[in-house]
Structures are given as structure tokens and as C-alpha cells.
Design an enzyme around this catalytic site. Structure first.
Site, PDB file in Angstrom:
ATOM      1  N   HIS A 105       0.883  -1.138   0.021  1.00 35.27           N
ATOM      2  CA  HIS A 105      -0.018   0.101   0.006  1.00 35.27           C
ATOM      3  C   HIS A 105       0.848   1.156  -0.048  1.00 35.27           C
ATOM      4  O   HIS A 105       1.922   1.429   0.523  1.00 35.27           O
ATOM      5  CB  HIS A 105      -0.833   0.136   1.327  1.00 35.27           C
ATOM      6  CG  HIS A 105      -1.470  -1.318   1.367  1.00 35.27           C
ATOM      7  ND1 HIS A 105      -2.762  -1.675   0.389  1.00 35.27           N
ATOM      8  CD2 HIS A 105      -2.046  -2.182   2.387  1.00 35.27           C
ATOM      9  CE1 HIS A 105      -3.181  -2.748   0.690  1.00 35.27           C
ATOM     10  NE2 HIS A 105      -2.633  -3.102   2.075  1.00 35.27           N
ATOM     11  N   GLU A 122      -1.736  -0.559   8.364  1.00 32.37           N
ATOM     12  CA  GLU A 122      -2.725  -1.645   8.867  1.00 32.37           C
ATOM     13  C   GLU A 122      -2.065  -2.698   9.770  1.00 32.37           C
ATOM     14  O   GLU A 122      -0.814  -2.614   9.801  1.00 32.37           O
ATOM     15  CB  GLU A 122      -3.514  -2.322   7.631  1.00 32.37           C
ATOM     16  CG  GLU A 122      -2.554  -3.202   6.811  1.00 32.37           C
ATOM     17  CD  GLU A 122      -3.092  -3.625   5.683  1.00 32.37           C
ATOM     18  OE1 GLU A 122      -4.126  -3.029   5.112  1.00 32.37           O
ATOM     19  OE2 GLU A 122      -2.828  -4.889   5.021  1.00 32.37           O
ATOM     20  N   HIS A 180       3.216  -7.836   1.390  1.00 32.39           N
ATOM     21  CA  HIS A 180       2.638  -8.923   2.318  1.00 32.39           C
ATOM     22  C   HIS A 180       1.291  -9.455   1.539  1.00 32.39           C
ATOM     23  O   HIS A 180       1.079  -9.040   0.424  1.00 32.39           O
ATOM     24  CB  HIS A 180       1.969  -7.852   3.445  1.00 32.39           C
ATOM     25  CG  HIS A 180       0.864  -6.866   3.154  1.00 32.39           C
ATOM     26  ND1 HIS A 180       1.321  -5.656   2.523  1.00 32.39           N
ATOM     27  CD2 HIS A 180      -0.380  -6.902   2.893  1.00 32.39           C
ATOM     28  CE1 HIS A 180       0.083  -5.102   2.269  1.00 32.39           C
ATOM     29  NE2 HIS A 180      -1.223  -5.739   2.621  1.00 32.39           N
ATOM     30  N   ARG A 200      -1.506  -4.429  -6.102  1.00 35.86           N
ATOM     31  CA  ARG A 200      -1.293  -5.689  -6.467  1.00 35.86           C
ATOM     32  C   ARG A 200      -0.061  -6.128  -7.402  1.00 35.86           C
ATOM     33  O   ARG A 200      -0.032  -5.436  -8.468  1.00 35.86           O
ATOM     34  CB  ARG A 200      -2.560  -6.399  -7.004  1.00 35.86           C
ATOM     35  CG  ARG A 200      -2.847  -7.708  -6.935  1.00 35.86           C
ATOM     36  CD  ARG A 200      -4.042  -8.318  -7.741  1.00 35.86           C
ATOM     37  NE  ARG A 200      -5.064  -7.527  -6.972  1.00 35.86           N
ATOM     38  CZ  ARG A 200      -6.252  -7.127  -7.499  1.00 35.86           C
ATOM     39  NH1 ARG A 200      -6.093  -6.789  -8.824  1.00 35.86           N
ATOM     40  NH2 ARG A 200      -7.296  -6.451  -6.955  1.00 35.86           N
TER      41      ARG A 200
END
Length: 323
Positions: A105, A122, A180, A200
């Protein structure tokens, strides 16, 4: 005249995903006709996916409406100054029947410039994991952009990724710029900035039922990587009963681990809303005027203006989240 705020619960927003499964329906009691429920968005202010209140006199109102009406009374003075009428966190449950794509991200700066969005820092709390299940977090060796791109091109990306076998209670902090993926067989709670921006980079050469591969974002991703990130993503925390044990503290949120087996009086001194995510058992949240049951797989928001409340339970495990 405004109605008085109380502990708020929201209708889950369920997402059908190519990699999703049945655990959110069967283990967390989220009824759905969707074939593969991958995510339950518990509290969301993402554009097009705003949470709707499911309890009390404000039932049917959106989180956006509440922010407009109650402002700092809902989220706290400092948060309202910083975020205005935008709720800063997104709370999810995720069930991966198959491996998720390998992704990362962008940070706040890149996300604002490219997508008019927050970045997406996150954390994950593993609620259940099938035997042998893995999370992918970071690289298993020192990495450079050139080395990474070579492996990407040669389709040997998995050779350089770090796989961790996980169990219930394992916790990970995923900073922006860190590669991740959630592995098959893992169900977890995710706490993140309000953002739906994901780059992605590899999707296991997977195709949908029309034979199409999902879009990759490698051109955008290469600028978003932090290749010098330390190996500090595994979170260790205490589990002292009936007290808030810190797990993660970062500029975007604080999360504590709270295991309850009695009545606890709580006082909100944070100038912030507090969210409780029930990851095991059942508890009651009690105020002067309201009482709400909170079961495994449910989430509740305590408004910033509601300073005193009680948590009562014979046995429950909660994640306590505030900004």
C-alpha cells in the site's frame, strides 16, 4: 434537537472475493447469499461503502450522517480538527480460503497525490488459522529495486518473500511500503487507515470464471516500496487479564489487547472514539442509558463524548482501538 449518542453498532458490509470462503458466515455468523465472502467491513467511511447504524434510535443513519451531525462529539476534538467529516479508520474481518494477491500500500503522500486518499497502514490479528497456514510479510533477504524486479520478471517472486506460519493470536503490523499477503486458511481482524488503495504485484497467475486475470499495479508499486524496512512486523504483547495491554501504537491508531472475565469500569481519556472488536467470547457494554451485547465477530463504536462505561463478561477477548 440532536439525539444523545450511545454505543453504536453497524450493519456489516460483506464483500464477495475470488479468494473468499465460508468462515465469516459459519464462524462469525455473518448471513449472506454471496458465494465466497472474503471480507466483512465492520466500520467504514470508504466512498460508496459507508457503514449504516444497526442499533438504537439512530438506526438507519450512515456514519457520514453521524459525522456531519455530531462532529467532535463522535470522533474527538483533535480527530475532528485533523480529519473533519471523514472517519479515519476501517475495521474488517477477512477470510482467505485461497492465498490473497501479493501486494503493498502507498503512504499518505503518494496516496493523496495519485488517488486523493489516505495511505493504508494496517495491522492484523489472527483469529483462526488452519494447520500450516501462512502469512507473507516482507522479504527473506536484503532487497534492492533491481533484485526485486528481476525476480518479478522471472516469476520467482515467492523465492524472496518471507513466509510465517501462524496461529490464533498472532499479530502483525503492516506499514505502508511493506510487501504482504494473507495466506489460504487464515481468518483475521484488520485495523487500517480509511483507504481502499492496494497495489497488487502478483496474483498467483489466477483467473476468474471468465478466464481473466486481475489487474496488476507494478508500475505504481515500484515507487511505493520501502526496500530498507526493518524486520519489526511481528507484534509481541502482554495478556494481563482485565487490563488494556498495548499491541500497536502508531500515528494512525492505537490497538490494545483486552481479555475480560469480570466487570471493568472504563473512562475514555483519549479525546477519541473507542472501537471494540470482539475476537472471542461475549461481553456487554453498559452505559447509564444503554446496554449492548457484543459477540465474537461483532464490533462496537463508543463515541468520544461518552466518557464513562462498563465492560462486563465472564470470558471475552477484545481489541480496543482509538486514534
Amino acid at each position: 434537537m440532536k439525539d444523545k449518542l450511545y454505543p453504536l453498532m453497524f450493519k456489516p458490509i460483506l464483500k464477495d472475493k475470488i479468494w473468499g470462503g465460508q468462515k465469516l458466515k459459519t464462524l462469525l455468523n455473518k448471513p449472506s447469499d454471496l458465494p465466497n465472502v472474503g471480507e466483512s467491513w465492520e466500520i467504514s467511511d470508504v466512498e460508496g461503502d459507508t457503514s449504516i447504524v444497526s442499533n438504537g434510535i439512530l438506526k438507519g443513519q450512515s456514519l457520514k450522517q453521524l459525522l456531519r451531525t455530531y462532529k467532535d462529539e463522535l470522533i474527538g476534538t483533535k480527530n475532528f480538527k485533523q480529519f473533519g467529516e471523514k472517519f479515519p479508520l476501517l475495521i474488517k474481518f477477512i477470510d482467505a480460503r485461497e492465498d490473497l494477491s501479493i501486494q503493498l500500500h502507498p503512504n499518505d503522500e503518494l496516496a493523496a497525490k495519485r488517488h486523493n486518499s489516505f495511505g493504508k497502514t494496517e495491522m492484523w490479528y489472527v483469529m483462526q488459522a488452519d494447520e500450516g497456514s501462512n502469512l507473507i510479510v516482507g522479504f527473506n533477504q536484503d532487497m534492492t529495486p533491481d533484485k526485486y524486479l528481476k525476480h518479478l520478471e522471472e516469476k520467482t517472486l515467492t523465492d524472496i518473500l518471507n513466509f510465517d506460519q501462524v496461529k490464533s493470536g498472532d499479530t502483525y503490523f503492516i506499514e505502508v511500503g511493506r510487501v504482504h499477503a494473507i495466506g489460504a486458511g487464515v481468518m483475521l481482524a484488520e485495523i487500517q487507515q480509511t483507504s481502499d488503495i492496494t497495489y497488487r504485484v502478483y496474483d498467483w497467475d489466477r483467473v476468474d470464471d471468465q478466464g481473466n486475470e486481475r489487474e496488476l499495479h507494478n508500475d505504481l508499486a515500484i515507487d511505493a516500496f520501502d526496500f530498507n524496512m526493518p524486520d519489526n512486523f511481528r507484534v509481541s504483547y502482554d495478556e494481563e487479564l482485565n487490563t488494556s495491554n498495548n499491541m500497536v501504537s502508531c500515528p494512525y491508531f492505537t490497538t490494545n489487547y483486552l481479555q475480560v472475565n469480570q466487570n471493568i469500569k472504563k473512562r475514555n481519556t483519549f479525546d477519541s472514539f473507542i472501537i471494540y472488536v470482539c475476537v472471542e467470547g461475549e461481553a456487554k457494554i453498559v452505559t447509564d442509558t444503554h446496554q449492548e451485547s457484543l459477540k465474537k465477530g461483532q464490533t462496537i463504536l463508543i463515541p468520544a463524548g461518552l466518557k464513562d462505561f462498563e465492560i462486563t463478561s465472564e470470558k471475552a477477548t477484545l481489541l480496543e482501538v482509538y486514534v
